[in-house]
Design a protein around this motif. Structure first.
Motif, mmCIF file in Angstrom:
data_model
loop_
_atom_site.group_PDB
_atom_site.id
_atom_site.type_symbol
_atom_site.label_atom_id
_atom_site.label_comp_id
_atom_site.label_asym_id
_atom_site.label_seq_id
_atom_site.Cartn_x
_atom_site.Cartn_y
_atom_site.Cartn_z
ATOM 1 N N ASP A 5 0.850 -1.190 0.000
ATOM 2 C CA ASP A 5 0.000 0.000 0.000
ATOM 3 C C ASP A 5 0.882 1.236 0.000
ATOM 4 N N ARG A 6 0.231 2.390 -0.134
ATOM 5 C CA ARG A 6 0.952 3.629 0.101
ATOM 6 C C ARG A 6 1.342 3.702 1.575
ATOM 7 N N GLN A 7 2.282 4.543 1.910
ATOM 8 C CA GLN A 7 2.860 4.553 3.253
ATOM 9 C C GLN A 7 1.769 4.611 4.321
ATOM 10 N N ASN A 8 1.766 3.614 5.187
ATOM 11 C CA ASN A 8 0.756 3.541 6.241
ATOM 12 C C ASN A 8 1.052 4.575 7.324
ATOM 13 N N ALA A 20 8.496 -0.037 6.527
ATOM 14 C CA ALA A 20 8.492 -0.137 5.065
ATOM 15 C C ALA A 20 9.661 -1.017 4.639
ATOM 16 N N VAL A 21 9.365 -2.175 4.079
ATOM 17 C CA VAL A 21 10.402 -3.126 3.683
ATOM 18 C C VAL A 21 11.049 -2.699 2.378
ATOM 19 N N ARG A 22 10.217 -2.336 1.401
ATOM 20 C CA ARG A 22 10.773 -1.889 0.133
ATOM 21 C C ARG A 22 9.688 -1.224 -0.693
ATOM 22 N N GLN A 23 10.087 -0.327 -1.573
ATOM 23 C CA GLN A 23 9.166 0.257 -2.547
ATOM 24 C C GLN A 23 9.070 -0.703 -3.731
ATOM 25 N N GLU A 24 7.877 -0.870 -4.254
ATOM 26 C CA GLU A 24 7.668 -1.813 -5.351
ATOM 27 C C GLU A 24 7.009 -1.115 -6.533
ATOM 28 N N GLU A 25 7.572 -1.334 -7.708
ATOM 29 C CA GLU A 25 7.042 -0.741 -8.928
ATOM 30 C C GLU A 25 5.764 -1.456 -9.363
ATOM 31 N N LEU A 26 4.811 -0.671 -9.866
ATOM 32 C CA LEU A 26 3.609 -1.222 -10.481
ATOM 33 C C LEU A 26 3.804 -1.246 -11.994
ATOM 34 N N VAL A 27 3.346 -2.327 -12.626
ATOM 35 C CA VAL A 27 3.523 -2.479 -14.067
ATOM 36 C C VAL A 27 2.195 -2.842 -14.713
ATOM 37 N N LEU A 56 -9.995 -3.980 -18.810
ATOM 38 C CA LEU A 56 -9.146 -4.174 -17.638
ATOM 39 C C LEU A 56 -9.438 -5.514 -16.969
ATOM 40 N N VAL A 57 -8.377 -6.233 -16.681
ATOM 41 C CA VAL A 57 -8.477 -7.431 -15.844
ATOM 42 C C VAL A 57 -7.979 -7.016 -14.463
ATOM 43 N N LEU A 58 -8.886 -6.973 -13.496
ATOM 44 C CA LEU A 58 -8.581 -6.348 -12.215
ATOM 45 C C LEU A 58 -8.440 -7.354 -11.079
ATOM 46 N N THR A 59 -7.750 -6.912 -10.051
ATOM 47 C CA THR A 59 -7.755 -7.629 -8.787
ATOM 48 C C THR A 59 -9.094 -7.396 -8.098
ATOM 49 N N GLU A 60 -9.307 -8.086 -6.953
ATOM 50 C CA GLU A 60 -10.594 -8.015 -6.284
ATOM 51 C C GLU A 60 -10.814 -6.636 -5.652
ATOM 52 N N GLU A 61 -12.086 -6.321 -5.366
ATOM 53 C CA GLU A 61 -12.414 -5.081 -4.667
ATOM 54 C C GLU A 61 -11.734 -5.077 -3.303
ATOM 55 N N GLY A 62 -11.252 -3.913 -2.904
ATOM 56 C CA GLY A 62 -10.505 -3.800 -1.651
ATOM 57 C C GLY A 62 -9.011 -3.810 -1.862
ATOM 58 N N CYS A 63 -8.554 -4.222 -3.041
ATOM 59 C CA CYS A 63 -7.123 -4.199 -3.354
ATOM 60 C C CYS A 63 -6.669 -2.758 -3.507
ATOM 61 N N THR A 64 -5.576 -2.394 -2.877
ATOM 62 C CA THR A 64 -5.149 -0.995 -2.828
ATOM 63 C C THR A 64 -4.758 -0.450 -4.192
ATOM 64 N N TYR A 65 -4.003 -1.225 -4.972
ATOM 65 C CA TYR A 65 -3.562 -0.668 -6.258
ATOM 66 C C TYR A 65 -4.677 -0.707 -7.300
ATOM 67 N N PRO A 101 1.140 8.713 -4.888
ATOM 68 C CA PRO A 101 2.224 8.279 -3.993
ATOM 69 C C PRO A 101 2.623 6.833 -4.280
ATOM 70 N N PRO A 102 3.890 6.501 -4.090
ATOM 71 C CA PRO A 102 4.372 5.143 -4.397
ATOM 72 C C PRO A 102 3.815 4.102 -3.431
ATOM 73 N N PHE A 103 3.917 2.851 -3.841
ATOM 74 C CA PHE A 103 3.458 1.724 -3.029
ATOM 75 C C PHE A 103 4.660 1.018 -2.408
ATOM 76 N N PHE A 104 4.462 0.569 -1.161
ATOM 77 C CA PHE A 104 5.527 -0.097 -0.415
ATOM 78 C C PHE A 104 5.035 -1.435 0.129
#
Length: 297
Positions: free
Chosen positions: A145-148, A157-164, A189-198, A262-265
């Protein structure tokens, strides 16, 4: 004895059902009913009332619930402190993507060092994971998620992860250096389930630039999403870690998603009042340390 009743009370409040609470606790339903009757006698007030086919807390029950949770949490913590720290289960909550593509090597290394500790992995949405961390049902959460900034939680925060964005190799956007929100106009669009942050971030970005949403299908499983994209049903947004195999075998085109959001971590979270055993601390530290050793941030 009342600590046992308070734990049962928390379960009944959680599920809104004596029967469901009994199933979760491994009790007979009359046992739960009897415990709640004794607890109500002890406090001199009704704690539950019927609401349709379920139960809900009375005003007295609502007042008792935070105290009950805190008392059972402290009791659990005291047992951990007094008992051998190298035994007992660790309850970890995370999302499907991290369970499949991030956690396995850390869990494998951990099991080699702590053979007597059982790792209980539970997957859910980030919202549900945060709730269960706060309620004491999970020891550690791993979210993407974005920074909690939740004040009740400790966040690493373990690491920032790129979205593709992923698509078939012959897709019109496959040769792009990066993809912006506007580039997705007209795309299924092929999406993840509702509630997914990205997923939420992507749909929010589309709305902001006035692009209608064309949702072909949605899944909780990233592997199912990739298969649908490969079959030409649409494009998908996923964390880069989820498509390493496809990057190597070139079965899909993978293009970075450019956004002003904002980036995702990848983040480890736990309740700020949670007592961490030495094994828990080592698991958290290993994830952060290994990511840095691989040159990730």
């Amino acid at each position: 004895m009342e600590l046992l009743y308070l734990h049962t009370f928390c379960e009944v409040a959680r599920w809104g059902s004596f029967t469901r609470a009994a199933e979760e606790l491994g009790y007979a339903q009359p046992t739960v009913t009897a415990q709640m009757q004794k607890l109500e006698q002890s406090y001199g007030a009704p704690l539950f009332e019927r609401y349709g086919r379920g139960l809900r807390l009375t005003q007295a029950g609502e007042a008792l619930l935070p105290y009950a949770r805190e008392l059972t949490r402290l009791y659990g913590e005291s047992k951990e402190v007094v008992s051998n720290q190298a035994r007992g289960p660790i309850r970890i909550g995370t999302i499907d993507t991290l369970a499949a593509y991030f956690l396995p090597p850390y869990l494998q290394d951990f099991r080699k060092k702590f053979t007597d500790i059982e790792l209980l992995l539970h997957t859910a949405s980030e919202v549900e994971l945060v709730r269960q961390i706060k309620d004491g049902y999970l020891d550690i959460g791993l979210i993407f998620d974005r920074q909690n900034t939740d004040a009740e939680l400790v966040t690493h925060a373990v690491r920032q992860e790129e979205l593709v964005v992923i698509m078939p190799q012959e897709h019109r956007l496959a040769a792009s250096d990066s993809i912006a929100t506007a580039d997705l106009a007209g795309e299924a669009l092929v999406l993840t389930e509702e509630g997914c942050t990205y997923r939420g971030m992507l749909l929010e970005a589309l709305n902001e630039v006035g692009i209608p949403q064309r949702i072909a299908c949605q899944f909780s499983n990233p592997e199912a999403i990739k298969q649908c994209v490969w079959c030409g049903m649409g494009v998908a947004l996923l964390p880069s870690m989820a498509v390493e195999r496809e990057r190597k075998d070139r079965s899909l085109a993978i293009v970075p998603f450019h956004s002003d959001k904002p980036p995702f971590f990848v983040q480890v979270i736990y309740h700020k009042k949670k007592w961490l055993s030495s094994p828990m601390e080592m698991l958290i530290q290993s994830m952060a340390r290994s990511s840095h050793e691989r040159g990730e941030s």
